[in-house]
Design a protein around this motif. Structure first.
Motif, mmCIF file in Angstrom:
data_model
loop_
_atom_site.group_PDB
_atom_site.id
_atom_site.type_symbol
_atom_site.label_atom_id
_atom_site.label_comp_id
_atom_site.label_asym_id
_atom_site.label_seq_id
_atom_site.Cartn_x
_atom_site.Cartn_y
_atom_site.Cartn_z
ATOM 1 N N LYS A 1 -135.737 -54.517 23.673
ATOM 2 C CA LYS A 1 -135.061 -54.161 22.436
ATOM 3 C C LYS A 1 -133.650 -53.681 22.745
ATOM 4 N N VAL A 2 -132.851 -53.518 21.700
ATOM 5 C CA VAL A 2 -131.518 -52.932 21.859
ATOM 6 C C VAL A 2 -131.459 -51.647 21.041
ATOM 7 N N ILE A 3 -130.616 -50.746 21.473
ATOM 8 C CA ILE A 3 -130.444 -49.465 20.792
ATOM 9 C C ILE A 3 -128.992 -49.358 20.352
ATOM 10 N N LEU A 4 -128.769 -49.453 19.043
ATOM 11 C CA LEU A 4 -127.428 -49.314 18.486
ATOM 12 C C LEU A 4 -127.162 -47.842 18.200
ATOM 13 N N THR A 5 -126.057 -47.336 18.706
ATOM 14 C CA THR A 5 -125.713 -45.954 18.409
ATOM 15 C C THR A 5 -124.787 -45.884 17.199
ATOM 16 N N LEU B 1 -132.508 -61.784 18.280
ATOM 17 C CA LEU B 1 -133.537 -60.750 18.232
ATOM 18 C C LEU B 1 -134.311 -60.805 16.914
ATOM 19 N N GLU B 2 -135.490 -60.215 16.937
ATOM 20 C CA GLU B 2 -136.217 -59.942 15.714
ATOM 21 C C GLU B 2 -135.796 -58.546 15.232
ATOM 22 N N PRO B 3 -135.849 -58.287 13.922
ATOM 23 C CA PRO B 3 -135.428 -56.971 13.426
ATOM 24 C C PRO B 3 -136.133 -55.801 14.099
ATOM 25 N N GLU B 4 -137.417 -55.971 14.447
ATOM 26 C CA GLU B 4 -138.151 -54.872 15.081
ATOM 27 C C GLU B 4 -137.715 -54.612 16.514
ATOM 28 N N GLN B 5 -136.854 -55.459 17.059
ATOM 29 C CA GLN B 5 -136.319 -55.242 18.408
ATOM 30 C C GLN B 5 -135.001 -54.457 18.393
ATOM 31 N N ILE B 6 -134.607 -53.973 17.232
ATOM 32 C CA ILE B 6 -133.334 -53.249 17.108
ATOM 33 C C ILE B 6 -133.606 -51.837 16.606
ATOM 34 N N ASP B 7 -133.186 -50.852 17.376
ATOM 35 C CA ASP B 7 -133.283 -49.452 16.979
ATOM 36 C C ASP B 7 -131.886 -48.897 16.694
ATOM 37 N N ILE B 8 -131.811 -47.917 15.826
ATOM 38 C CA ILE B 8 -130.558 -47.231 15.539
ATOM 39 C C ILE B 8 -130.738 -45.744 15.848
ATOM 40 N N VAL B 9 -129.806 -45.187 16.588
ATOM 41 C CA VAL B 9 -129.838 -43.777 16.955
ATOM 42 C C VAL B 9 -128.497 -43.145 16.602
ATOM 43 N N VAL B 10 -128.527 -42.023 15.908
ATOM 44 C CA VAL B 10 -127.297 -41.298 15.603
ATOM 45 C C VAL B 10 -126.874 -40.526 16.853
ATOM 46 N N HIS B 11 -125.685 -40.868 17.332
ATOM 47 C CA HIS B 11 -125.132 -40.253 18.543
ATOM 48 C C HIS B 11 -123.733 -39.776 18.186
ATOM 49 N N ARG B 12 -123.631 -38.515 17.875
ATOM 50 C CA ARG B 12 -122.439 -37.967 17.239
ATOM 51 C C ARG B 12 -121.164 -38.158 18.059
#
Length: 385
Positions: free
Chosen positions: A171-175, A232-243
């Motif tokens: 997966k990928v992690i978008l900040t 990617l499939e949508p479930e392979q993408i996470d979003i994390v708030v990184h201030r």
């Protein structure tokens, strides 16, 4: 970087934030680049100033009412001045151009990008809406023409830099910085002013993308863009708030190893990487000192309060024309907010409503995209009145 010939660059949207920083990168590496063409929507004075400094072969102002001013201001230079949006779609096909930086704002970037891909030009992509509204069409065309699409968005550039060949990612992690209202409740968002929304904590951007960052729509658009860029499939993408905006994004592999790309929040880094890939050279920015920041924080986004983010993710999960519909509805709603016609919180409400207003339709060709775009805009204008 050693090269036998300078790369010829066309910068679409040269007077905006990405465009001006691209020109700074060009100025820093005159041995690598020459500016073949620059374009602007309405900022003719800025375009004139850029043209006189960088001496491109072509300068285009999309607003035809300002063409005469551009032409007269550049009459003493060997620069071809042109007016009109169609000219942008034509200039990207010039044989001498090597790479097209697509930094136009919104839906308007789609046609020139398609024209550039058809002409076999390398794409340095900053206009995320191109993939949001026409991702399948654009990626198929790029594959057919064997045209590389190199991302400029800091998040997608980070993912691109973290990818390991022959190792499929998990997966990928978008900040996300979270914008200026990351801790606001729905009730607090009712009273947000335009001046508050236009103050981003980390990045200096144009008005539209700054509002998108405040509503978290920008992260929703990046979610959709990541799906198409990295298959990617949508479930392979996470979003994390990184201030702090120091980790620009990360990639997780099958063994749960996570590789992240870090750097100061400066768009010149991903811009330069896209233009010089795969080489790395000194960049006109400052180095990262982790000790200066001391602490990096991470949190979940508030999907319930920030409806634009949820709507974008829902749209790509549904597929078809829904990503185009939410994007176009958002463009109209943001325009209305900036014109003091609606409240900040209404942007998310309007964008979310198109998911239930319109039935599922497929996107098979460019005309399907333009039809969905027009329908969404008409719907939003009807609501606003």
């Amino acid at each position: 970087m050693e090269t036998n010939r300078k790369r010829q660059i066309a910068i679409l949207g040269s007077t905006g934030s990405i465009g001006t920083q691209t020109l700074q990168v060009v100025e820093e590496h005159p041995e690598c680049f020459e500016v073949y063409a620059i374009t602007a929507g309405t900022r003719v004075n800025d375009l004139i100033e850029q043209a006189r400094k960088f001496l491109p072969r072509v300068a285009i102002i999309a607003d035809e009412t300002k063409y005469q001013q551009l032409k007269e201001a550049l009459a003493d230079l060997p620069i071809k001045a042109i007016g009109g949006y169609e000219a942008i779609c034509e200039v990207v096909q010039e044989p001498a151009i090597d790479v097209v930086v697509t930094a136009m704002v919104g839906f308007s970037g789609l046609r020139p990008t398609i024209a550039a891909i058809k002409a076999g030009k390398e794409i340095a992509l900053a206009n995320k809406e191109t993939l949001v509204v026409g991702g399948d069409l654009v990626m198929r065309l790029a594959a057919e023409r064997r045209v590389p699409i190199l991302p400029i968005d800091s998040e997608h550039s980070a993912i691109f830099q973290c990818l390991e060949m022959n190792n499929p990612l998990e997966k990928v992690i978008l900040t996300a910085s979270g914008g200026p209202f990351r801790t606001f409740t729905k009730e607090q968002l009712e009273h947000v002013t335009k001046e508050q929304a236009l103050k981003h904590p980390n990045w200096d951007m144009g008005n539209k993308i700054t509002i998108d960052s405040a509503t978290l729509m920008n992260k929703g658009l990046e979610f959709i863009e990541a799906k198409w860029l990295f298959d990617l499939e949508p479930e392979q993408i996470d979003i994390v708030v990184h201030r702090q905006s120091i980790i620009h994004s990360a990639v997780e592999y099958k063994d749960y190893a996570v590789i992240a790309q870090l750097g100061v929040p400066d768009m010149k880094i991903p811009i330069q990487y896209s233009l010089l890939y795969p080489e790395r050279v000194e960049c006109p920015t400052k180095p990262l000192s982790l000790t200066d920041y001391g602490t990096l924080t991470f949190a979940e986004p508030d999907y319930k309060t920030f409806k634009c983010l949820s709507a974008a993710i829902d749209a790509i999960s549904r597929g078809g024309a829904y990503p185009c519909l939410v994007n176009s509805a958002n463009e109209e709603a943001v325009k209305a907010f900036l014109n003091d016609e609606i409240k900040f919180i209404q942007i998310g409400e309007i964008v979310s409503s198109v998911l239930e207003k319109f039935p599922y339709t497929e996107i098979k060709c460019y005309e399907d995209v333009t039809a969905a775009d027009a329908a969404a805009r008409e719907y939003v204008r009807g609501i606003i009145g």
